[in-house]
Motif scaffolding. Structure first.
Motif, PDB file in Angstrom:
ATOM      1  N   MET A   1     138.683  85.764  67.708  1.00 48.38           N
ATOM      2  CA  MET A   1     139.916  85.043  68.205  1.00 48.38           C
ATOM      3  C   MET A   1     140.272  83.486  69.532  1.00 48.38           C
ATOM      4  O   MET A   1     141.572  83.347  69.368  1.00 48.38           O
ATOM      5  N   MET A   2     139.453  82.942  69.552  1.00 50.56           N
ATOM      6  CA  MET A   2     139.366  82.290  70.577  1.00 50.56           C
ATOM      7  C   MET A   2     139.964  81.258  69.947  1.00 50.56           C
ATOM      8  O   MET A   2     140.988  80.214  70.344  1.00 50.56           O
ATOM      9  N   ASP A   3     139.370  80.524  68.336  1.00 58.23           N
ATOM     10  CA  ASP A   3     140.035  79.640  67.605  1.00 58.23           C
ATOM     11  C   ASP A   3     141.065  79.378  67.482  1.00 58.23           C
ATOM     12  O   ASP A   3     141.869  79.306  67.469  1.00 58.23           O
ATOM     13  N   VAL A   4     141.405  80.845  66.878  1.00 55.03           N
ATOM     14  CA  VAL A   4     143.080  81.298  66.565  1.00 55.03           C
ATOM     15  C   VAL A   4     144.492  81.069  67.371  1.00 55.03           C
ATOM     16  O   VAL A   4     145.139  80.243  68.119  1.00 55.03           O
ATOM     17  N   LEU A   5     143.416  81.368  68.762  1.00 60.49           N
ATOM     18  CA  LEU A   5     144.262  81.634  69.797  1.00 60.49           C
ATOM     19  C   LEU A   5     145.067  80.175  70.552  1.00 60.49           C
ATOM     20  O   LEU A   5     145.953  79.309  70.408  1.00 60.49           O
ATOM     21  N   ILE A   6     143.855  78.852  70.603  1.00 57.50           N
ATOM     22  CA  ILE A   6     143.669  77.971  70.914  1.00 57.50           C
ATOM     23  C   ILE A   6     144.448  77.129  69.517  1.00 57.50           C
ATOM     24  O   ILE A   6     145.266  75.908  70.138  1.00 57.50           O
ATOM     25  N   ASP A   7     144.520  77.004  68.250  1.00 55.04           N
ATOM     26  CA  ASP A   7     145.049  76.554  67.606  1.00 55.04           C
ATOM     27  C   ASP A   7     146.514  76.904  67.044  1.00 55.04           C
ATOM     28  O   ASP A   7     147.300  75.971  67.333  1.00 55.04           O
ATOM     29  N   ARG A   8     146.933  78.134  67.774  1.00 58.47           N
ATOM     30  CA  ARG A   8     148.150  78.597  68.318  1.00 58.47           C
ATOM     31  C   ARG A   8     148.783  77.653  69.151  1.00 58.47           C
ATOM     32  O   ARG A   8     149.905  77.195  69.032  1.00 58.47           O
ATOM     33  N   ILE A   9     148.453  77.671  70.148  1.00 55.24           N
ATOM     34  CA  ILE A   9     148.997  76.941  71.818  1.00 55.24           C
ATOM     35  C   ILE A   9     148.228  75.638  71.909  1.00 55.24           C
ATOM     36  O   ILE A   9     150.030  75.224  72.594  1.00 55.24           O
ATOM     37  N   ALA A  10     147.915  75.312  70.426  1.00 51.45           N
ATOM     38  CA  ALA A  10     147.600  73.367  70.639  1.00 51.45           C
ATOM     39  C   ALA A  10     148.982  72.621  69.641  1.00 51.45           C
ATOM     40  O   ALA A  10     149.558  73.022  68.910  1.00 51.45           O
ATOM     41  N   GLN A  11     149.572  71.623  70.458  1.00 53.32           N
ATOM     42  CA  GLN A  11     150.550  70.525  69.738  1.00 53.32           C
ATOM     43  C   GLN A  11     149.727  70.474  68.660  1.00 53.32           C
ATOM     44  O   GLN A  11     148.061  69.701  68.609  1.00 53.32           O
ATOM     45  N   PRO A  12     150.436  70.310  67.366  1.00 49.92           N
ATOM     46  CA  PRO A  12     149.911  69.634  65.800  1.00 49.92           C
ATOM     47  C   PRO A  12     149.399  68.762  65.917  1.00 49.92           C
ATOM     48  O   PRO A  12     148.152  68.761  65.731  1.00 49.92           O
ATOM     49  N   ASP A  13     149.331  67.717  67.047  1.00 50.29           N
ATOM     50  CA  ASP A  13     148.571  66.351  66.555  1.00 50.29           C
ATOM     51  C   ASP A  13     147.278  66.219  67.573  1.00 50.29           C
ATOM     52  O   ASP A  13     146.993  65.195  67.528  1.00 50.29           O
ATOM     53  N   MET A  14     147.703  67.641  68.323  1.00 55.54           N
ATOM     54  CA  MET A  14     146.357  67.494  69.871  1.00 55.54           C
ATOM     55  C   MET A  14     144.874  68.158  69.681  1.00 55.54           C
ATOM     56  O   MET A  14     144.970  68.563  70.311  1.00 55.54           O
ATOM     57  N   LYS A  15     145.319  68.670  67.930  1.00 59.78           N
ATOM     58  CA  LYS A  15     144.374  69.964  67.723  1.00 59.78           C
ATOM     59  C   LYS A  15     142.953  69.831  68.165  1.00 59.78           C
ATOM     60  O   LYS A  15     141.871  70.262  68.377  1.00 59.78           O
ATOM     61  N   GLY A  16     142.586  68.522  67.972  1.00 58.63           N
ATOM     62  CA  GLY A  16     141.122  67.970  68.329  1.00 58.63           C
ATOM     63  C   GLY A  16     141.128  68.006  69.857  1.00 58.63           C
ATOM     64  O   GLY A  16     140.191  68.114  70.449  1.00 58.63           O
ATOM     65  N   THR A  17     142.191  67.590  70.980  1.00 55.35           N
ATOM     66  CA  THR A  17     142.393  67.480  71.770  1.00 55.35           C
ATOM     67  C   THR A  17     141.817  68.801  72.408  1.00 55.35           C
ATOM     68  O   THR A  17     140.546  69.158  73.722  1.00 55.35           O
TER      69      THR A  17
END
Length: 422
Positions: free
Chosen positions: A326-342
């Protein structure tokens, strides 16, 4: 499930399938580096720990910039440079004979991983609809473990402890992976032109401030450092302990079976655990996973070194699945859309745990020897459990943030569901 699989982008499938072969190549060589250095080259446990740790140490400094630069110059360039660099590194491993060469090559191995991994995960996020992200990220995690099932056993057959063949083959695999990516990137070139034309990206200093001000993200990062510290002992402290223990005459063979058992258990329990975890806050599986990993490390100290450890591997693996599915899903969920790589790149700072694990484990083995396993594994179990308080606090703050956002009607993204797994 069938309809969801049909919606997965072909380039995403390339990354998922490539992950199988990439991890198969890596797991038949890198996890046994500790055994090779300790038994074949006579390097001390502490020095071996430093050599193994340098990969993660470099990854710490490179991971944030790797994710950030993929937001800025594009996923394609970063992935191609890193995957072909990876191929060259493994070929270098095959021909290295000096300890310093292994140190440098493992540092470059960490650099390539730190560039490629967050960028590939960010690209998967770019290519996937919100409702399908849980499925895609778990397909990637399953691909990792399919590769790890076969890799260690293949490494044994190729003579992992006294031959450079596994490293050479790994280099060829990554070169082929890079060639397939080039073909796919050319086929879907229009997609990357659209991504590059999508607005301006933040400067590095602004990206650092943005992630640093995200209290939930920073607490998750701190907690995951201790979680990864516990996880990192599996491929460092355990291998050194088995290589040096007189009670285990063939530690390399036992560790190969432990790795394969770990991967098989992941494939068996991943689906039901993800289904269960999707019913709760995404923080719950992280907390439970941290606790399982810590308890399993304690069991390694309580059980007689050898085949009895296989039972502890099962508990360790359950904790691993809870931590990472669930880690990747969690980070994707809280990340700003234009800063996911960051965000994905910054999460790579949790590799500090992988840096500390072999150093701490090597120090404990040098200090207490293999005759006192509890003296070695009790401290590492306690250190892994230190992540739980940070994750509990992050859970509370995330609930508060999402509750306030829902009340204000400004929820950032819809949480991916597990429906596509059925």
């Amino acid at each position: 499930m069938h309809e969801a699989l049909k919606r997965v982008h072909p380039l995403a499938w390339t990354i998922i399938v490539g992950t199988i072969f990439g991890r198969m190549a890596t797991s038949m060589s890198i996890p046994f580096l500790s055994i090779y250095l300790t038994k074949q080259m006579g390097v001390t446990a502490s020095a071996t720990g430093v050599i193994v740790a340098v990969s993660s140490l470099v990854g710490i400094f490179a991971s944030f910039y790797g994710g950030y630069i993929s937001d800025r110059i594009g996923r394609k360039k970063v992935m191609l440079i890193s995957v072909f660099g990876w191929a060259a590194v493994f070929i270098g491993f095959a021909s290295a004979s000096a300890v310093w060469a292994f140190f440098i090559l493992n540092a470059l191995n960490g650099l390539c991983r730190a560039l490629f991994e967050p960028t590939s995960r960010a690209l998967l996020s770019d290519l996937t609809e919100t409702k399908d992200k849980l499925l895609v990220f778990n397909l990637r995690y399953a691909a990792i473990n399919i590769g790890v099932v076969a890799g260690p056993l293949l490494g044994l057959q190729l003579g992992l402890s006294n031959s450079g063949t596994p490293f050479l083959l790994s280099g060829v695999v990554y070169a082929l992976y890079g060639a397939v990516l080039i073909i796919q990137f050319m086929k879907y070139a229009a997609l990357f032109l659209r991504k590059q034309a999508h607005g301006e990206t933040l400067r590095l200093s602004e990206a650092l401030r943005t992630t640093g001000r995200d209290s939930v993200f920073m607490l998750i990062l701190l907690g995951s450092i201790f979680s990864v510290l516990g996880y990192g002992h599996f491929s460092s402290t355990l291998t050194q302990f088995l290589a040096l223990s007189p009670e285990v005459p063939d530690g390399a063979t036992l560790f190969a079976y432990m790795l394969s058992l770990n991967a098989v258990v992941v494939l068996i329990v991943q689906y039901p655990l993800v289904r269960m975890a999707s019913r709760f806050s995404p923080m719950v599986p992280l907390i439970l996973g941290n606790a399982c990993v810590s308890c399993s490390l304690l069991l390694f100290g309580l059980l007689t070194p050898g085949w009895s450890w296989l039972g502890a591997v099962v508990l360790f693996t359950i904790g691993e699945v809870l931590l990472f599915t669930m880690m990747d899903v969690l980070i994707d969920r809280i990340a700003q859309p234009d800063m996911k790589g960051t965000y994905f790149g910054t999460m790579g700072l949790n590799n500090l745990g992988n840096v500390l694990a072999p150093v701490l484990g090597g120090f404990l083995i040098d200090s207490f020897g293999t005759a006192r396993p509890l003296s070695v594994f009790l401290p590492v179990a306690v250190s892994a459990a230190l992540g739980i308080p940070f994750l509990l606090l992050a859970k509370r703050l995330l609930f508060k943030r999402e509750h306030e956002a829902e009340a204000a009607g400004t929820v950032r993204t819809e949480s991916p569901s597990a429906e596509t797994l059925t």
